[in-house]
Design an enzyme around this catalytic site. Structure first.
Site: not given
Ligand code: NAD
Length: 501
Positions: A154, A286, A386
């Site tokens: 998101f 991130c 985090e």
């Molecule tokens: P998230 O892991 O909750 O969601 C990411 C994706 O996974 C979404 O499309 C979501 O629909 C899907 N998802 C969620 N729960 C799931 C499940 N149980 N099983 C399968 N799919 C599932 O992450 P978020 O809250 O959207 O984003 C924030 C996180 O992303 C933070 O941890 C941040 O550090 C990380 N992030 C990392 C980078 C990087 O480049 N390393 C960049 C941006 C964000």
């Protein structure tokens, strides 16, 4: 509950925006006001099948489309994004919460990757060795691999989808995108512009959903590669499940980025950078800097740090304050609970961002102000997890070596920074630190697209990173061709040995 006037977010299948037939929908909510902006479907298994089938069918022609023709789609696309950047940013701010200026930055960092995709002609190049044996040349073809999929978080709903589908498609692949269900609107607008730029039908498809659709992507036999950006918990699951199904997978995951502040740093620059990176986007990057390690005399700078953070303005992103709300009510409650845990576990709360008497302007939103803890130690929840909110944990170290050891002992290896005027300290840091993105007097070192995003330890799974040169290898299969063309008709007879001389 039904909301007759609320728009429904469509799927994109085979070049058509279609309404899902699902019975399960989620609200897309403005985090500053709680207004329901749209409803997003959890797509059905049949819709997922249709999206993959359309991508598979389109691959047979797109893979043979000349590289210059593919590049020109992205030349047009970058111009369309540029022309629409203000309205894209406004959509992003409404659904995600970050300030308009920051939203424009989110779109811009994605736009840079689209510009990079337009240079695919200089990126998707093989190698050739002439005369490896008599009359024999060996060369490589970097061929597209088929249907690729992207799963996005998101926090950067413009930049991160643009890390993925432009490079995959420029390489000759077709794509199924699964945007974050929390803020899919700007992503969908970018997808519309991609079609306007000339991406043919079936080459780009979009399905919406959450865990079920992500699992279907991991399992589908016709999907050859998966790019994931999100939390470590979900990314690890995606990596394990999709690699088990034989796919290539790249997962960029969670972070707990530390910044070392050396006593010889330019104090004003270092503190400004820290405050900007800790609290910008309400800490939901991130590449945020949620941990400051003050070395030696720099530990006396806490009052100045607090004063700068206290001066930041919190409010709806549309008004361009310094920081907007966090993404959801649940995220706000989680961040506030972490602040309470920090107090309970003995950290010193230097600045409390929990808003007790909100003005009417912010009373409805998911606002948390800048929060600073000092005397933070490993073992405290605020250090170990985090937080993904506007909370800065300050810790101290006696020496640079101690600070480096602290960072290398943390499970995450996404990004880090050092503030110093010493070249020797900076060089030691870059040599010894086990982290992907390293900033030297730079707070948020998200690499420009000539380089790849990276990470180590719990922040990344898979070897090749998004965009840059590495992703061309990720999105292609190397074929090695060895060819002999005889100059005359003379037969050399049967040779049963391995030698080719
Ligand atoms: P998230 O892991 O909750 O969601 C990411 C994706 O996974 C979404 O499309 C979501 O629909 C899907 N998802 C969620 N729960 C799931 C499940 N149980 N099983 C399968 N799919 C599932 O992450 P978020 O809250 O959207 O984003 C924030 C996180 O992303 C933070 O941890 C941040 O550090 C990380 N992030 C990392 C980078 C990087 O480049 N390393 C960049 C941006 C964000």
């Amino acid at each position: 509950m039904t909301y007759p006037s609320v728009p429904l977010v469509p799927l994109l299948i085979n070049g058509e925006f279609v309404q899902s037939k699902t019975t399960e929908w989620r609200d897309v909510i403005n985090p500053a006001t709680q207004e329901v902006l749209a409803r997003v479907p959890l797509a059905t298994p049949a819709e997922m099948e249709a999206a993959v089938a359309s991508a598979k069918a389109a691959f047979s022609t797109w893979r043979k489309t000349p590289i210059g023709q593919r590049a020109r789609v992205f030349l047009k696309y970058q111009q369309l994004i540029r022309d629409n950047i203000k309205s894209l940013a406004a959509t992003l701010t409404a659904e995600q919460g970050k300030t308009l200026a920051d939203a424009e930055g989110d779109v811009f960092r994605g736009l840079e990757v689209v510009e990079h995709a337009a240079s695919i002609g200089n990126l998707q190049l093989g190698e050739l060795a002439n005369n490896v044996a008599k009359g024999v040349d060996t060369y490589t073809l970097l061929q597209p691999i088929g249907v690729c999929a992207g799963i996005t978080p998101f926090n950067f709903p413009a930049m991160i989808p643009l890390w993925m589908f432009p490079m995959a498609i420029a390489c000759g692949n077709t794509f199924v995108l699964k945007p974050s269900e929390q803020d899919p609107l700007v992503t969908m607008r970018l997808v519309e512009l991609a079609l306007e730029a000339g991406i043919p039908k079936g080459v780009l498809n979009v399905v919406h959903g959450a865990a079920d659709i992500v699992n279907a992507i991991c399992d589908h036999p016709d999907i050859k590669a998966v790019s994931f950006v999100g939390s470590t918990r979900v990314g690890t699951h995606v990596y394990e499940r999709a690699t088990l199904a034989g796919k290539r997978v790249q997962c960029m995951m969670g972070a707990k980025n530390h910044a070392i502040v050396m006593p010889d740093a330019n104090k004003e620059q270092a503190l400004n950078a820290l405050v900007g990176a800790a609290f910008g986007a309400a800490g939901q990057r991130c590449m945020a800097l949620p941990v400051a390690v003050l070395v030696g005399e720099a530990r006396n700078w806490i009052p100045d740090l607090v004063a700068k953070a206290r001066a930041l303005r919190v409010g709806p992103g549309k008004d361009n304050p310094d920081l907007g709300p966090v993404i959801s009510r649940a995220a706000k409650e989680r961040v506030e609970a972490m602040i309470a845990r920090g107090e309970q576990q003995g950290a010193t709360l230097e600045l409390d961002g929990r808003i007790r008497n909100p003005s009417t302007e912010i009373s409805a939103g998911n606002f948390v102000g800048p929060t600073i803890f000092s005397k933070v130690k490993p073992g405290m929840v605020i250090y170990d997890e985090e937080i993904f909110g506007p909370v800065l944990c300050v810790t101290e170290a006696d020496t640079l070596e101690d600070a480096i050891a602290l960072i290398n002992a943390n499970p995450n290896g996404n990004g880090t920074a050092i503030f110093t005027q010493s070249g020797a300290a900076a060089r030691k840091f870059e040599e010894d630190i086990d982290v992907g993105q390293v900033g030297i007097n730079v707070p948020i070192p998200v690499p420009v697209p000539m380089f790849s995003f990276t990470g180590s330890r719990a922040s990344k799974l898979g070897d090749l990173g998004p965009y840059g040169k590495q992703v061309v290898l990720f999105y292609t299969q190397t074929k090695t061709v060895t060819a002999r063309w005889f100059e005359d008709d003379v037969s050399t007879g049967v040779n049963t040995t391995i030698s080719m001389q």
